[in-house]
Design a protein around this motif. Structure first.
Motif, PDB file in Angstrom:
ATOM      1  N   ALA A  47       0.836  -1.203   0.000  1.00  0.00           N
ATOM      2  CA  ALA A  47       0.000   0.000   0.000  1.00  0.00           C
ATOM      3  C   ALA A  47       0.873   1.257   0.000  1.00  0.00           C
ATOM      4  O   ALA A  47       0.575   2.238  -0.684  1.00  0.00           O
ATOM      5  N   VAL A  48       1.953   1.203   0.749  1.00  0.00           N
ATOM      6  CA  VAL A  48       2.879   2.341   0.817  1.00  0.00           C
ATOM      7  C   VAL A  48       3.497   2.590  -0.563  1.00  0.00           C
ATOM      8  O   VAL A  48       3.522   3.729  -1.047  1.00  0.00           O
ATOM      9  N   LEU A  49       3.966   1.518  -1.200  1.00  0.00           N
ATOM     10  CA  LEU A  49       4.610   1.664  -2.516  1.00  0.00           C
ATOM     11  C   LEU A  49       3.612   2.161  -3.559  1.00  0.00           C
ATOM     12  O   LEU A  49       3.927   3.060  -4.358  1.00  0.00           O
ATOM     13  N   TYR A  50       2.444   1.572  -3.531  1.00  0.00           N
ATOM     14  CA  TYR A  50       1.388   1.965  -4.479  1.00  0.00           C
ATOM     15  C   TYR A  50       1.049   3.442  -4.304  1.00  0.00           C
ATOM     16  O   TYR A  50       1.022   4.213  -5.276  1.00  0.00           O
ATOM     17  N   SER A  51       0.804   3.832  -3.052  1.00  0.00           N
ATOM     18  CA  SER A  51       0.397   5.224  -2.778  1.00  0.00           C
ATOM     19  C   SER A  51       1.512   6.193  -3.103  1.00  0.00           C
ATOM     20  O   SER A  51       1.276   7.243  -3.713  1.00  0.00           O
ATOM     21  N   ALA A  52       2.733   5.842  -2.709  1.00  0.00           N
ATOM     22  CA  ALA A  52       3.870   6.741  -2.967  1.00  0.00           C
ATOM     23  C   ALA A  52       4.070   6.920  -4.470  1.00  0.00           C
ATOM     24  O   ALA A  52       4.299   8.036  -4.959  1.00  0.00           O
ATOM     25  N   ALA A  53       3.954   5.799  -5.216  1.00  0.00           N
ATOM     26  CA  ALA A  53       4.138   5.868  -6.682  1.00  0.00           C
ATOM     27  C   ALA A  53       3.050   6.731  -7.310  1.00  0.00           C
ATOM     28  O   ALA A  53       3.342   7.580  -8.169  1.00  0.00           O
ATOM     29  N   CYS A  54       1.805   6.547  -6.853  1.00  0.00           N
ATOM     30  CA  CYS A  54       0.698   7.353  -7.401  1.00  0.00           C
ATOM     31  C   CYS A  54       0.912   8.825  -7.106  1.00  0.00           C
ATOM     32  O   CYS A  54       0.777   9.688  -7.981  1.00  0.00           O
ATOM     33  N   LEU A  55       1.228   9.110  -5.856  1.00  0.00           N
ATOM     34  CA  LEU A  55       1.369  10.509  -5.430  1.00  0.00           C
ATOM     35  C   LEU A  55       2.507  11.190  -6.172  1.00  0.00           C
ATOM     36  O   LEU A  55       2.364  12.323  -6.642  1.00  0.00           O
ATOM     37  N   ALA A  56       3.637  10.487  -6.263  1.00  0.00           N
ATOM     38  CA  ALA A  56       4.836  11.113  -6.843  1.00  0.00           C
ATOM     39  C   ALA A  56       4.740  11.246  -8.356  1.00  0.00           C
ATOM     40  O   ALA A  56       5.080  12.290  -8.910  1.00  0.00           O
ATOM     41  N   PHE A  57       4.288  10.194  -9.049  1.00  0.00           N
ATOM     42  CA  PHE A  57       4.418  10.155 -10.503  1.00  0.00           C
ATOM     43  C   PHE A  57       3.113  10.394 -11.258  1.00  0.00           C
ATOM     44  O   PHE A  57       3.150  10.807 -12.409  1.00  0.00           O
ATOM     45  N   ASN A  58       1.976  10.107 -10.620  1.00  0.00           N
ATOM     46  CA  ASN A  58       0.706  10.334 -11.308  1.00  0.00           C
ATOM     47  C   ASN A  58       0.045  11.637 -10.872  1.00  0.00           C
ATOM     48  O   ASN A  58      -0.408  12.422 -11.686  1.00  0.00           O
ATOM     49  N   LEU A  59      -0.034  11.805  -9.556  1.00  0.00           N
ATOM     50  CA  LEU A  59      -0.753  12.962  -9.032  1.00  0.00           C
ATOM     51  C   LEU A  59       0.160  14.194  -8.899  1.00  0.00           C
ATOM     52  O   LEU A  59      -0.304  15.274  -8.538  1.00  0.00           O
ATOM     53  N   ARG A  60       1.447  13.972  -9.171  1.00  0.00           N
ATOM     54  CA  ARG A  60       2.439  15.074  -9.128  1.00  0.00           C
ATOM     55  C   ARG A  60       2.425  15.764  -7.766  1.00  0.00           C
ATOM     56  O   ARG A  60       2.427  16.991  -7.667  1.00  0.00           O
ATOM     57  N   GLN A  61       2.433  14.944  -6.716  1.00  0.00           N
ATOM     58  CA  GLN A  61       2.513  15.458  -5.337  1.00  0.00           C
ATOM     59  C   GLN A  61       3.675  14.742  -4.623  1.00  0.00           C
ATOM     60  O   GLN A  61       3.454  13.989  -3.658  1.00  0.00           O
ATOM     61  N   PRO A  62       4.898  14.957  -5.081  1.00  0.00           N
ATOM     62  CA  PRO A  62       6.044  14.217  -4.513  1.00  0.00           C
ATOM     63  C   PRO A  62       6.269  14.476  -3.024  1.00  0.00           C
ATOM     64  O   PRO A  62       6.752  13.615  -2.306  1.00  0.00           O
ATOM     65  N   GLU A  63       5.892  15.686  -2.555  1.00  0.00           N
ATOM     66  CA  GLU A  63       6.098  15.997  -1.129  1.00  0.00           C
ATOM     67  C   GLU A  63       5.260  15.063  -0.264  1.00  0.00           C
ATOM     68  O   GLU A  63       5.724  14.573   0.770  1.00  0.00           O
ATOM     69  N   TYR A  64       4.032  14.825  -0.695  1.00  0.00           N
ATOM     70  CA  TYR A  64       3.166  13.920   0.051  1.00  0.00           C
ATOM     71  C   TYR A  64       3.719  12.488   0.004  1.00  0.00           C
ATOM     72  O   TYR A  64       3.662  11.753   1.000  1.00  0.00           O
ATOM     73  N   ALA A  65       4.256  12.146  -1.157  1.00  0.00           N
ATOM     74  CA  ALA A  65       4.826  10.801  -1.303  1.00  0.00           C
ATOM     75  C   ALA A  65       5.994  10.611  -0.340  1.00  0.00           C
ATOM     76  O   ALA A  65       6.108   9.575   0.331  1.00  0.00           O
ATOM     77  N   ILE A  66       6.831  11.643  -0.261  1.00  0.00           N
ATOM     78  CA  ILE A  66       8.001  11.569   0.630  1.00  0.00           C
ATOM     79  C   ILE A  66       7.539  11.492   2.087  1.00  0.00           C
ATOM     80  O   ILE A  66       8.064  10.716   2.890  1.00  0.00           O
ATOM     81  N   ARG A  67       6.511  12.296   2.396  1.00  0.00           N
ATOM     82  CA  ARG A  67       5.976  12.276   3.774  1.00  0.00           C
ATOM     83  C   ARG A  67       5.469  10.891   4.134  1.00  0.00           C
ATOM     84  O   ARG A  67       5.704  10.384   5.235  1.00  0.00           O
ATOM     85  N   LEU A  68       4.767  10.292   3.188  1.00  0.00           N
ATOM     86  CA  LEU A  68       4.200   8.963   3.413  1.00  0.00           C
ATOM     87  C   LEU A  68       5.310   7.944   3.638  1.00  0.00           C
ATOM     88  O   LEU A  68       5.254   7.125   4.565  1.00  0.00           O
ATOM     89  N   LEU A  69       6.318   7.982   2.789  1.00  0.00           N
ATOM     90  CA  LEU A  69       7.425   7.019   2.902  1.00  0.00           C
ATOM     91  C   LEU A  69       8.185   7.217   4.207  1.00  0.00           C
ATOM     92  O   LEU A  69       8.585   6.241   4.851  1.00  0.00           O
ATOM     93  N   ASN A  70       8.380   8.457   4.597  1.00  0.00           N
ATOM     94  CA  ASN A  70       9.093   8.715   5.851  1.00  0.00           C
ATOM     95  C   ASN A  70       8.321   8.173   7.063  1.00  0.00           C
ATOM     96  O   ASN A  70       8.915   7.620   7.990  1.00  0.00           O
ATOM     97  N   SER A  71       7.001   8.341   7.048  1.00  0.00           N
ATOM     98  CA  SER A  71       6.231   7.815   8.188  1.00  0.00           C
ATOM     99  C   SER A  71       6.243   6.287   8.190  1.00  0.00           C
ATOM    100  O   SER A  71       6.272   5.653   9.246  1.00  0.00           O
ATOM    101  N   ALA A  72       6.262   5.683   6.994  1.00  0.00           N
ATOM    102  CA  ALA A  72       6.339   4.215   6.925  1.00  0.00           C
ATOM    103  C   ALA A  72       7.711   3.731   7.397  1.00  0.00           C
ATOM    104  O   ALA A  72       7.822   2.682   8.040  1.00  0.00           O
ATOM    105  N   LEU A  73       8.748   4.513   7.109  1.00  0.00           N
ATOM    106  CA  LEU A  73      10.117   4.130   7.508  1.00  0.00           C
ATOM    107  C   LEU A  73      10.312   4.154   9.023  1.00  0.00           C
ATOM    108  O   LEU A  73      11.211   3.509   9.545  1.00  0.00           O
TER     109      LEU A  73
END
Lengths: 262, 255, 245
Positions: free
Chosen positions: C124-150
């Motif tokens: 779910a993290v990978l899917y959401s991060a990929a969508c946010l960063a590359f499809n929805l053009r919201q890389p900051e949110y993607a990074i935030r999501l990955l950092n909280s998962a980390l």
């Protein structure tokens, strides 16, 4: 002499166990719940399809969750009426007027409920595995251990329910209190968090509650079995905790049962 | 052997506490109750409803406990397994598991009684009580008479020394009463002591060697069979005893 | 007979006392040594009206199952047409270009909610991060999501790889982005969206061989009809292009 008495004691437990297990399996509610749980597990296919690439995960999680819930409902109800129904229907007279030690009778009933829980889980688990195979998936990791830990949870709640049935006024009360304990038992990590956040009387009360409410999260491997972390349930803790709860509730139940008049 | 005491009540009192919301009402079921049961006898317990007959039966069967005094069966307390091995109990309304058959029920009770070779015993008992035709029927299909016979069967299954029967003919038709009476007489002839309760005077007259008249938890009179034969019946003796024991300050006991 | 009764009474009280001692000892030991595996409940922020469901998830010990449900909802949310796009009419070319890259304002919140329920739900993290960063053009949110998962899986290489890919994307280095995806897509449970992205990025970077292999894998293994059809379409395109050369 001691050997003969022990053998006699064990034979009585076995007789009560056999009779009780037959009674539980012949119950109409058992048939309804089995059918319903199998149907629900089958219906989880729909959610699995909606999950697309996560189908395996969703099918496994749903199947395990549903079978645990169905088994819980049946086991708690049967535990609540195990002894009280006998008193209500007065069938207990013809049992206790025989040379049957009350604690042997109680132990026979408890063991039959444990075996019943195992039967339900094995049956539903096999069905789920067939379904997963049908969808082209492999055996889920640690599946047998997950089922074993679910069984341990059910064994604890069953023992607690039998004890509660001796001290509560009705079957409904017993079932409600057991259900509350089931939910509170899963809330153990949150209770520990609250203990750290509170002070004074509230903290003492919470610590006391924490000690007296079974920690079911110890057995909740189904929530974290494939995390990749080396945090699977400590077998020693799980078995010791199960033993402590079952032994304690059996001891208290036996105490009350000895004093109870028919 | 004939005068050997098989069971003894010594100053037994039983008080029921009927719980209310904030208190409990006490009801004295038995007061200073003492008597002996001799081996080989058929003793009847006669009293009105609420006299304490079922309380005595349950005390003897070890299902309830005395508040004062002592009960012994062959020198052992009734709550102990060794005492229960010596008794067979038939409650007023025998309750069986409705989904089971006669054979299954008796097999279960035989196992609980610790009988070895119980298959033969069970078949013998079924034949003795006349339930051979109904062996495979479920208990839910049984009539009152059949249930009573099954009740007797489970009570004598393990060949007890003392048979405790609480109102064995209650609710039965005359033919069934006759059959049950003959069964009890036959069991006594085999050497089993019988202790039965009833509020049917005629039944006790026909079968008992001795009758204890109970009123409000106390023994009013003990009558031997010769005495009521001379007096022309037990009924007059019973009525006189009960009227003589009229005490308006006592609570009516419950059993 | 008195002795038997005394022995029996001693046994009953003795059993009860022993039960108390064993129970208290073991309960205390477990209490001292138990370490919760999941984050505390104050880490779960209710999404819209999810509070009751979240409590149910905790009470029934079914965090994972409820996280699965939320993931299904996320996919459905992302799979439904956006504002202004009718499901009954064909999309315009602009709408088609923007499709999958639209607003979806709740996407990050739902993803975050899934992680709060089950912080170990890697796909779910990978899917959401990929969508946010590359499809929805919201890389900051993607990074935030990955950092909280980390925070819960600090050594999870897939999250670190995805972070690297986002970094290269921000640096506008499509070749590096494409190559950083390759270890991810070799995993059997890699989300198909990530595979599709990898194929698209490889194609964009000129690595047609890699792109072809990835699309073939999607066509053969994916259960999502949309991705399979798209993969087959792309494979035909590449085959035609190859023939025309």
């Amino acid at each position: 002499m001691v050997y003969q008495q022990t053998l006699k004691y064990i034979k009585i437990i076995l007789s009560v166990f056999q009779h009780s297990l037959k009674e539980y399996c012949k119950n109409k509610l058992f048939a309804i719940l089995i059918v319903f749980s199998l149907f629900s597990i089958y219906a989880s296919l729909l959610v699995g399809i909606m999950a697309v690439d996560q189908e395996f995960r969703v099918l496994t999680d749903f199947g395990l969750g549903l079978m645990e819930l169905m088994a819980f409902i049946y086991i708690v109800y049967m535990s609540a009426i195990a002894i009280t129904e006998e008193f209500k229907l007065k069938t207990i007279y013809l049992v206790l007027s025989r040379p049957v030690p009350k604690n042997a009778y109680l132990l026979g009933r408890i063991i039959s409920l444990f075996v019943l829980a195992a039967v339900i889980l094995l049956f539903a688990g096999s069905f789920q595995l067939i379904l997963l195979k049908f969808r082209g998936f492999a055996y889920p990791p640690l599946y047998h251990k997950i089922l074993l830990l679910i069984w341990m949870k059910l064994a604890i709640i069953s023992s607690i329910t039998i004890f509660l049935s001796f001290i509560s006024t009705s079957v409904i009360t017993t079932v409600i209190i057991s259900t509350m304990l089931w939910t509170l038992g899963h809330f153990a990590p949150e209770t520990k968090f609250l203990i750290e956040k509170t002070q004074g009387i509230s903290q003492i009360f919470l610590k006391f509650s924490y000690l007296l409410i079974p920690n079911f999260q110890l057995y909740n491997l189904k929530d974290y079995y494939d995390t990749g972390l080396n945090a699977y349930t400590d077998n020693f803790k799980a078995v010791t905790y199960l033993f402590a709860w079952v032994f304690a509730t059996f001891g208290f139940s036996a105490f009350i049962f000895e004093k109870k008049e028919s | 052997m004939k005068n050997e005491i098989i069971a003894r009540f010594s100053n037994v009192s039983k008080i029921y506490k009927i719980k209310r919301l904030y208190s409990a009402r006490k009801s004295v079921a038995l007061k200073n109750f003492s008597f002996d049961i001799k081996r080989g006898e058929i003793i009847g317990l006669l009293g009105l409803n609420g006299a304490g007959k079922t309380t005595i039966m349950k005390l003897l069967a070890g299902l309830i406990f005395p508040d004062f005094g002592e009960i012994l069966i062959g020198g052992i307390k009734p709550i102990l397994s060794e005492a229960k091995q010596k008794i067979g109990f038939l409650p007023e309304l025998p309750y069986f598991y409705p989904h089971m058959t006669c054979l299954e029920i008796l097999t279960y009770y035989a196992k609980l009684s610790g009988l070895k070779g119980f298959k033969e015993e069970v078949n013998k008992i079924i034949e003795k009580v006349g339930l051979t035709e109904h062996v495979s029927k479920k208990i839910s299909e049984y009539s009152k008479g059949m249930m009573q016979r099954l009740g007797l069967a489970q009570a004598i299954l393990h060949e007890p020394e003392l048979l405790i029967l609480d109102e064995p003919v209650s609710g039965l038709d005359p033919l069934a009463i006759h059959e049950v009476r003959n069964l009890i007489a036959g069991i006594n002839k085999d050497g089993t002591t019988v202790f039965l309760s009833s509020h049917s005077i005629s039944e006790l007259e026909k079968i008992c060697h001795r009758v204890i008249i109970l009123s409000r938890g106390e023994i009013v009179k003990t009558v031997l069979s010769d005495a009521w034969k001379i007096a022309g019946g037990l009924e007059e003796i019973f009525i006189d005893s009960i009227k003589g024991n009229n005490d308006e300050n006592r609570l009516i006991t419950v059993h | 007979m008195r002795l038997n009764a005394i022995v029996m009474i001693k046994r009953i009280y003795g059993l009860t006392a022993l039960s108390c001692i064993i129970f208290l000892t073991v309960s205390f030991y477990i209490w001292q040594n138990y370490k919760p595996f999941f984050p505390p409940p104050n880490q779960i922020k209710a999404f819209k009206t999810s509070a009751a469901q979240d409590i149910l998830a905790l009470n029934l010990g079914m965090r994972r199952l409820f996280a699965d449900l939320w993931f299904v909802r996320l996919m459905q949310y992302y799979g439904t047409p956006e504002d202004g796009v009718s499901i009954y009419k064909p999309m315009t070319s602009e709408q088609a270009k923007a499709y999958g890259g639209g607003k979806y304002p709740d996407f990050f919140l739902i993803s975050q909610h899934i992680i709060q329920l089950d912080p170990y739900f890697k796909n779910a993290v990978l899917y959401s991060a990929a969508c946010l960063a590359f499809n929805l053009r919201q890389p900051e949110y993607a990074i935030r999501l990955l950092n909280s998962a980390l925070e819960y899986l600090p050594k999870e290489w897939k999250y670190l790889t995805m972070l690297a890919a986002i970094g290269y994307s921000k640096a506008e280095n499509p070749e590096k982005v494409a190559s950083s995806f390759m270890p991810l897509i070799k995993e059997a449970d890699c989300p198909v969206l990530v595979k599709q992205l990898a194929a698209f990025l490889n194609k964009k970077a000129g690595n047609y061989a890699n792109a072809y292999k990835i699309y073939l894998d999607i066509a053969e293994t994916s259960k999502d009809e949309y991705y399979v059809k798209n993969a087959i379409k792309e494979l035909h395109k590449m085959e035609l292009k190859n023939k025309s050369r």
